[in-house]
Design an enzyme around this catalytic site. Structure first.
Site, short mmCIF file in Angstrom:
data_model
loop_
_atom_site.label_atom_id
_atom_site.label_comp_id
_atom_site.label_asym_id
_atom_site.label_seq_id
_atom_site.Cartn_x
_atom_site.Cartn_y
_atom_site.Cartn_z
N GLU A 1 29.83 17.02 21.20
CA GLU A 1 28.96 17.82 22.31
C GLU A 1 27.63 17.85 21.88
O GLU A 1 27.16 18.24 20.71
CB GLU A 1 29.56 19.19 22.55
CG GLU A 1 30.76 19.14 23.53
CD GLU A 1 31.42 20.15 24.06
OE1 GLU A 1 31.07 20.55 25.28
OE2 GLU A 1 31.65 21.42 23.28
N CYS B 1 34.15 30.87 11.80
CA CYS B 1 33.54 31.95 12.19
C CYS B 1 34.31 32.64 13.52
O CYS B 1 34.64 31.79 14.36
CB CYS B 1 32.03 32.05 12.56
SG CYS B 1 31.13 31.09 11.31
N GLY C 1 29.72 21.95 14.12
CA GLY C 1 30.01 21.74 12.79
C GLY C 1 29.07 22.78 11.82
O GLY C 1 27.95 23.23 12.43
N GLU C 2 29.14 22.34 10.47
CA GLU C 2 28.43 22.90 9.64
C GLU C 2 27.69 21.81 9.05
O GLU C 2 28.01 20.93 8.39
CB GLU C 2 29.23 23.83 8.50
CG GLU C 2 28.62 24.04 7.12
CD GLU C 2 27.32 25.07 7.27
OE1 GLU C 2 26.12 24.35 7.19
OE2 GLU C 2 27.56 26.15 8.00
N SER D 1 20.87 24.69 11.23
CA SER D 1 21.45 26.13 11.26
C SER D 1 22.84 26.13 10.21
O SER D 1 23.49 25.37 10.35
CB SER D 1 21.95 26.63 12.46
OG SER D 1 22.45 28.00 12.47
N SER E 1 22.82 31.76 9.74
CA SER E 1 23.55 32.69 10.34
C SER E 1 24.00 33.80 9.86
O SER E 1 25.02 33.51 8.96
CB SER E 1 24.70 31.57 10.93
OG SER E 1 25.42 32.25 11.93
N LEU E 2 23.40 34.73 10.05
CA LEU E 2 23.58 36.09 9.17
C LEU E 2 24.88 36.95 9.74
O LEU E 2 25.75 37.00 9.19
CB LEU E 2 22.34 36.78 9.25
CG LEU E 2 22.51 38.19 8.38
CD1 LEU E 2 22.66 37.94 6.84
CD2 LEU E 2 21.23 39.05 8.52
N ASN E 3 24.73 37.41 10.88
CA ASN E 3 25.61 38.11 11.69
C ASN E 3 26.36 39.40 11.10
O ASN E 3 27.36 39.88 11.83
CB ASN E 3 26.79 37.04 12.02
CG ASN E 3 25.93 35.86 12.57
OD1 ASN E 3 25.33 35.96 13.57
ND2 ASN E 3 26.62 34.78 11.91
N ASN F 1 27.99 35.13 23.46
CA ASN F 1 28.30 34.51 24.45
C ASN F 1 29.91 34.54 24.66
O ASN F 1 30.65 33.56 23.77
CB ASN F 1 27.63 33.04 24.47
CG ASN F 1 26.13 33.19 24.44
OD1 ASN F 1 25.59 33.69 25.44
ND2 ASN F 1 25.59 32.48 23.61
N CYS G 1 25.27 29.07 22.91
CA CYS G 1 25.44 29.15 21.40
C CYS G 1 26.78 29.76 21.12
O CYS G 1 27.19 30.79 21.90
CB CYS G 1 24.47 30.18 20.68
SG CYS G 1 24.65 30.26 19.01
#
Length: 335
Positions: free
Chosen positions: A83, A107, A154-155, A186, A209-211, A285, A327
């Protein structure tokens, strides 16, 4: 393919400048077929086209949002699909591209994680997403307003050689000619690869990407933290060799009653103290299979105000929610 790859593909019988002509036609002029390379002799065009293909992905499905966002399901040569998302705005267009088919990082707030990993993309497949979207939207000459974010499936740091190779092609003045300042990658925090990327001569900007504001909370939301601890990640960010014009970005997905308290915000400020950075907040989201809720606007506003007193902090507006293009929503949904 980089220029060296094209020289090898053309073989020793062709002079070196032929590879340059093909390279510039593919990436600068963005031809869709080798027979369209007018700088080559007709016989050579025909022989190349009979053996090689440009290799652009093909359209499987396209989904158009009421806010102008477009989500593309693109089919690769091995029939797998990936995508890519276009987010048009006044003055700029942002393309969100994928680096892998699926994602192995798991995640807990991300729909892509539910797919697992199918495979990594080649450099050509990464660049091909940009070329396809540019061609489909008449953006072939819009290099000055064209932003790329490697924040799709993906990472990226688990496919770093191909990501860096794609970045070299995208930024090459004789290639796609997109500024390094307009490309952002990212990562969930693959510490050795962060260090490796920092040594690359040509590289995207870095977003983390902390979160979460504590080790325990981050382990629950991002299992990769069991291997790459939060303190070590912040230390790697402090050591990262920023360019003169560059700042780090930290992304923080807000989850209702999980990581969205004022105390979390104050801890984030403490974690990022004295770093040259900004924070992007993303209210969750939601989607099928995700066991979290979106926080109330007032809670998001309070969180942002606390961080904003210490460093730049922005709330990212969701794009393409109605087509599962926002996202964390990329999972090849058919709606």
């Amino acid at each position: 393919m980089e220029l060296s790859d094209l020289r090898e593909a053309l073989g020793p019988s062709q002079p070196e400048f032929r590879a340059k002509q093909v390279y510039e036609a593919l990436y600068h002029q963005k031809v869709a077929d080798l027979v369209q390379i007018s700088t080559l002799p007709a016989a050579l065009r025909g022989s190349l086209a009979s053996v090689h293909e440009v290799g652009l992905p093909t359209l499987d499905k396209r989904f158009d949002s009421i806010d102008g966002t477009r989500r593309y399901l693109l089919r690769l040569a091995d029939t797998r699909t990936v995508e890519t998302v276009l987010m048009p705005e006044a003055g700029r267009d942002t393309v969100c591209i994928s680096s892998q088919v699926g994602c192995p990082v798991d995640c807990k707030f991300c729909m892509t994680a539910l797919m697992g990993l199918e495979r990594s993309l080649t450099a050509g497949e990464i660049v091909g997403q940009v070329l396809f979207v540019a061609r489909d939207n008449g953006l072939l000459e819009e290099r000055s307003r064209f932003n790329i974010v490697m924040m799709g499936m993906g990472e990226p740091l688990l496919n770093l050689p191909n990501v860096l190779k794609a970045t070299r092609i995208l930024t090459d003045p004789k290639g796609c000619a997109i500024s390094e300042r307009r490309i952002t990658l990212s990562t969930s925090g693959i510490i050795p690869k962060i260090e490796e990327m920092g040594q690359a001569a040509v590289r995207p900007k870095l977003a983390i990407s902390l979160n979460a504001s504590t080790e325990e909370s981050r382990r629950q939301l991002m299992p990769i933290t069991r291997k790459y601890h939060l303190k070590d990640l912040i230390d790697a960010c402090r050591a990262y060799p920023l360019r003169a014009w560059e700042a780090l970005t930290f992304e923080y997905v807000l989850l209702k009653d999980i990581n969205d308290t004022d105390a979390d915000a104050r801890r984030v400020v403490g974690l990022l103290a004295n770093l040259n950075c900004k924070v992007n907040l993303i209210a969750l989201n939601p989607g099928p299979g995700i066991p979290f809720e979106k926080p109330e606007p007032g809670r998001v506003g309070s969180f942002q105000q606390i961080i904003r007193r210490a460093m730049p902090c922005f709330l990212r507006k969701p794009r393409g929610l109605d087509i599962f293009a926002a996202c964390g929503q990329l999972k090849r949904n058919e709606g």
